[in-house]
Design an enzyme around this catalytic site. Structure first.
Site, PDB file in Angstrom:
ATOM      1  N   SER A 196       0.797  -1.235   0.000  1.00  0.00           N
ATOM      2  CA  SER A 196       0.000   0.000   0.000  1.00  0.00           C
ATOM      3  C   SER A 196       0.824   1.277   0.000  1.00  0.00           C
ATOM      4  CB  SER A 196      -0.959   0.008   1.196  1.00  0.00           C
ATOM      5  OG  SER A 196      -2.007  -0.917   0.992  1.00  0.00           O
TER       6      SER A 196
ATOM      7  N   LYS B 139       0.106   3.753  -2.710  1.00  0.00           N
ATOM      8  CA  LYS B 139      -0.969   4.749  -2.660  1.00  0.00           C
ATOM      9  C   LYS B 139      -0.443   6.169  -2.456  1.00  0.00           C
ATOM     10  CE  LYS B 139      -4.023   1.122  -1.187  1.00  0.00           C
ATOM     11  NZ  LYS B 139      -4.402   0.262  -0.060  1.00  0.00           N
TER      12      LYS B 139
ATOM     13  N   SER C 272      -6.481   3.277   3.712  1.00  0.00           N
ATOM     14  CA  SER C 272      -5.790   2.452   2.716  1.00  0.00           C
ATOM     15  C   SER C 272      -6.764   1.679   1.839  1.00  0.00           C
ATOM     16  CB  SER C 272      -4.821   1.491   3.414  1.00  0.00           C
ATOM     17  OG  SER C 272      -3.832   1.040   2.526  1.00  0.00           O
TER      18      SER C 272
END
Length: 368
Positions: free
Chosen positions: A44, A47, A107
């Site tokens: 993640s 991101k 997330s």
């Protein structure tokens, strides 16, 4: 009786992560480094770039925070309940602002795909934008195949050095949007409250970002940052097997950075430091400014007088965008490694027309 403040040791803490980096942003000095250019799977942490692309589009007027994107039925079938999510419903419409809140704070994998498809029409179209921005930032050990970092058989990779570069650009290029969406310990979206898993929040003074990451493929990672008295430290750790190790060691590392190293301020953000010659532009020169507070970082208790000089490959070629890094401030201090701090263009310099080219040609003939 008043409790005593905790004593932070100036001895380097044990860091077991296979990948690690700690930078004093104001000086650019690397305080700790371990395989910072090694490519690894970011999960993640991907991101961060997803939000950066959105921030760039917002600043350019190509994307609005109140703009709404739809969760398509095929996207819902693929991403509903997959990993971290903001629980977007089938055919639901969500504002860009809420999508960014979900992506950054909780997330949200589903939010990333809805944003990507809404912005670019498809995930491949959006990842092409992510890779284009990575190239602009000089992220040479990075490639994106997904907007959310979900497992893709190693087709997405980054390095700690590139993640630090990206995160610093995120903060310095988009300070208002960064403060709007980053640093939140929790978020309530669609009536559901979820916590941010950043282990610095609630434990590290001044922590305001950036992003955690985890998949079985990647392990536990973190890009973390904290600011105290105008001084910002940026940390990247990756590849932990256990979240507790990531939490405890990242907190210890950033505290060590503040305690064992001291910053000597040099210039405040926006300070004018000089001029650079420009070729092919409407103007023949451009001002050079500090893109953020600049400082010299030294071991705690050490004092020294630096010498400063400006370097750039000139003349610069137009067009030049305001805020673009175009030069370097070299800081030389006896007994310390040389530091190279970024200097940015103070204003836009559009490409010149025929008159500008004639002017440059005539001045070149007379050696000016």
């Amino acid at each position: 009786m008043r409790a005593a403040a905790p004593i932070v040791p100036t001895e380097m803490p044990q860091i077991t992560a296979p990948i690690g980096l700690l930078i004093d942003v104001n000086s650019g000095r690397v305080l700790f480094e371990r395989q910072s250019h090694r490519r690894f799977v970011p999960a993640s942490l991907t991101k961060i770039m997803t939000s950066y692309v959105a921030f760039e589009l917002i600043e350019q007027g190509k994307l609005r925070l109140d703009q709404k994107f739809t969760m398509k039925p095929e996207t819902f079938r693929k991403w509903h309940g997959v990993g971290s999510t903001m629980f977007l419903g089938n055919n639901s419409q969500t504002t860009v602002a809420d999508l960014l809140e979900g992506i950054v704070t909780v997330s949200a994998n589903d939010g990333c795909v809805v944003l990507a498809e809404g912005v670019a029409g498809s995930v491949p179209g959006f990842t092409a934008m992510m890779n284009a921005e990575a190239r602009k930032l000089g992220m040479r050990d990075t490639h994106y195949n997904t907007p959310n970092g979900w497992m893709d058989e190693g087709q997405t990779w980054v390095s700690a050095a590139d993640l630090a570069k990206l995160s610093m650009a995120l903060i310095t290029r988009h300070p208002v949007l960064y403060k709007t969406f980053y640093g939140h310990p929790h978020a309530t979206l669609g009536g559901i409250t979820q916590n941010n898993h950043n282990p610095l929040y609630g434990h590290t003074e001044g922590a305001d970002g950036v992003k955690t990451g985890f998949t079985n493929e990647a392990g536990y990672g973190l890009v973390g940052t904290a600011m105290r008295d105008g001084r910002r430290l940026m940390m990247v750790v990756g590849g932990y097997d256990r979240p507790n190790d990531r939490a405890q060691q990242s907190r210890a590392l950033i505290e060590w950075g503040f305690a064992a190293w001291a910053a000597k301020p040099l210039y405040r953000a926006g300070a004018h430091l000089g001029e650079a010659q420009v070729q092919g532009g409407e103007a023949r020169s451009v001002g050079l400014v500090a893109p953020h507070d600049l400082a010299l970082t030294l071991p705690a208790g050490v004092s020294a007088k630096p010498t400063l000089s400006i370097r750039y490959k000139g003349p610069l070629r137009a067009p030049i965008a305001k805020g673009q890094q175009v030069a370097t401030l070299l800081v030389r201090t006896p007994g310390q490694p040389e530091e190279a701090l970024p200097l940015a263009a103070a204003e836009d310099v559009p490409e010149g027309g025929v008159v500008a080219r004639l002017r440059d040609g005539m001045l070149a003939l007379v050696g000016r």
